[in-house]
Design an enzyme around this catalytic site. Structure first.
Site, PDB file in Angstrom:
ATOM      1  N   GLU A  51       0.842  -1.203   0.000  1.00 33.32           N
ATOM      2  CA  GLU A  51       0.000   0.000   0.000  1.00 33.32           C
ATOM      3  C   GLU A  51       0.877   1.254   0.000  1.00 33.32           C
ATOM      4  O   GLU A  51       1.995   1.232   0.514  1.00 33.32           O
ATOM      5  CB  GLU A  51      -0.897   0.009   1.239  1.00 33.32           C
ATOM      6  N   ASP A 104      -4.774   5.612   5.733  1.00 33.15           N
ATOM      7  CA  ASP A 104      -5.400   6.788   6.321  1.00 33.15           C
ATOM      8  C   ASP A 104      -6.519   6.307   7.269  1.00 33.15           C
ATOM      9  O   ASP A 104      -6.233   5.915   8.399  1.00 33.15           O
ATOM     10  CB  ASP A 104      -5.915   7.627   5.135  1.00 33.15           C
TER      11      ASP A 104
HETATM   12  P1  IMP Z   1      -7.974   4.829   3.614  1.00 33.75           P
HETATM   13  O1  IMP Z   1      -8.947   3.842   3.044  1.00 33.75           O
HETATM   14  O2  IMP Z   1      -8.678   6.038   4.179  1.00 33.75           O
HETATM   15  O3  IMP Z   1      -6.995   4.219   4.575  1.00 33.75           O
HETATM   16  O4  IMP Z   1      -7.162   5.461   2.451  1.00 33.75           O
HETATM   17  C1  IMP Z   1      -6.539   4.682   1.589  1.00 33.75           C
HETATM   18  C2  IMP Z   1      -6.319   5.282   0.240  1.00 33.75           C
HETATM   19  O5  IMP Z   1      -6.689   6.659   0.132  1.00 33.75           O
HETATM   20  C3  IMP Z   1      -4.847   5.234   0.018  1.00 33.75           C
HETATM   21  O6  IMP Z   1      -4.484   3.981  -0.526  1.00 33.75           O
HETATM   22  C4  IMP Z   1      -4.648   6.371  -0.942  1.00 33.75           C
HETATM   23  O7  IMP Z   1      -4.861   5.928  -2.251  1.00 33.75           O
HETATM   24  C5  IMP Z   1      -5.690   7.388  -0.534  1.00 33.75           C
HETATM   25  N1  IMP Z   1      -5.097   8.387   0.379  1.00 33.75           N
HETATM   26  C6  IMP Z   1      -5.158   8.425   1.728  1.00 33.75           C
HETATM   27  N2  IMP Z   1      -4.469   9.471   2.217  1.00 33.75           N
HETATM   28  C7  IMP Z   1      -3.931  10.084   1.153  1.00 33.75           C
HETATM   29  C8  IMP Z   1      -3.072  11.240   1.012  1.00 33.75           C
HETATM   30  O8  IMP Z   1      -2.640  11.913   1.953  1.00 33.75           O
HETATM   31  N3  IMP Z   1      -2.748  11.560  -0.273  1.00 33.75           N
HETATM   32  C9  IMP Z   1      -3.175  10.868  -1.360  1.00 33.75           C
HETATM   33  N4  IMP Z   1      -3.949   9.779  -1.261  1.00 33.75           N
HETATM   34  C10 IMP Z   1      -4.326   9.398  -0.018  1.00 33.75           C
HETATM   35 MG    MG Z   2      -3.951   3.510  -2.417  1.00 36.96          MG
END
Ligand code: IMP
Ligand code: MG
Length: 185
Positions: free
Chosen positions: A108, A112
């Protein structure tokens, strides 16, 4: 959409991103992760699963440091929301693959909220692999909404939105070799 790149600043629309991690720091982080994976998976034949699109650069660089007898697969994950936060709804484009009895290492770019990984892990588990480990370049622990175990973390970062090295803002900025963080307005 307007895009402007100066030396240590990128401007996209009305947003300003400042250099946060440079190429050589990223390289060091990637190498350190590879050393651990090479050690922990010695004598194993893992399948590395690159989560598209964000992990393209990280995955490519990490795998070039891997000395194992391994293979590579990709999977596509998209989380809908506005451009900076996850809605919690994650769409995974499942490719046809058989991972039963195999050791899987998910690559990954950034974790986030954790929704993407949680959903992906759940899907992979239905395919009965021998093991699933997660490696991420970046993690924002303060943003976590769902508890998901990450086995290898390159760098923990504060709650900053970052672009570059595969990471995008509305599909922009993936091609930047360094990582830039959004300046708070
Ligand atoms: P999550 O599902 O919220 O953990 O986010 C996962 C996905 O969101 C990551 O694999 C990224 O593709 C995108 N993402 C999360 N934070 C960022 C960031 O700061 N910049 C760009 N993409 C992000
Ligand atoms: Mg991603």
């Amino acid at each position: 959409m307007s895009y402007k790149k100066e030396n240590s600043i990128v401007r996209i629309e009305d947003k300003t991103f400042k250099k946060f991690l440079n190429e050589s720091e990223i390289k060091r982080i990637v190498k350190k992760l590879a050393v651990k994976l090479n050690r922990d998976f010695k004598n194993k034949k893992p399948i590395f699963l690159i989560v598209l699109n964000g992990s393209i650069f990280f995955g490519a660089d990490l795998l070039r440091e891997i000395k194992l007898d391994c293979s590579l697969k990709t999977i596509s994950a998209k989380s809908y929301g506005d451009n900076m936060t996850s809605s919690g709804y994650v769409e995974i484009k499942e490719s046809e693959f058989d991972i039963e009895g195999k050791d899987i290492i998910v690559i990954e770019d950034i974790v986030d909220s954790g929704y993407t990984l949680a959903k992906l892990k759940e899907l992979l588990e239905t395919k009965k692999p021998a093991s699933i480990k997660i490696v991420t370049l970046l993690s924002k622990p303060s943003r976590r909404q769902i508890d998901v175990k990450i086995d290898y973390i390159g760098r923990e970062i504060p709650d900053k939105f970052v672009i570059g090295y595969g990471l995008d803002f509305a599909e922009k900025g993936r091609n930047l070799p360094d990582i830039f963080a959004l300046e708070k307005e």
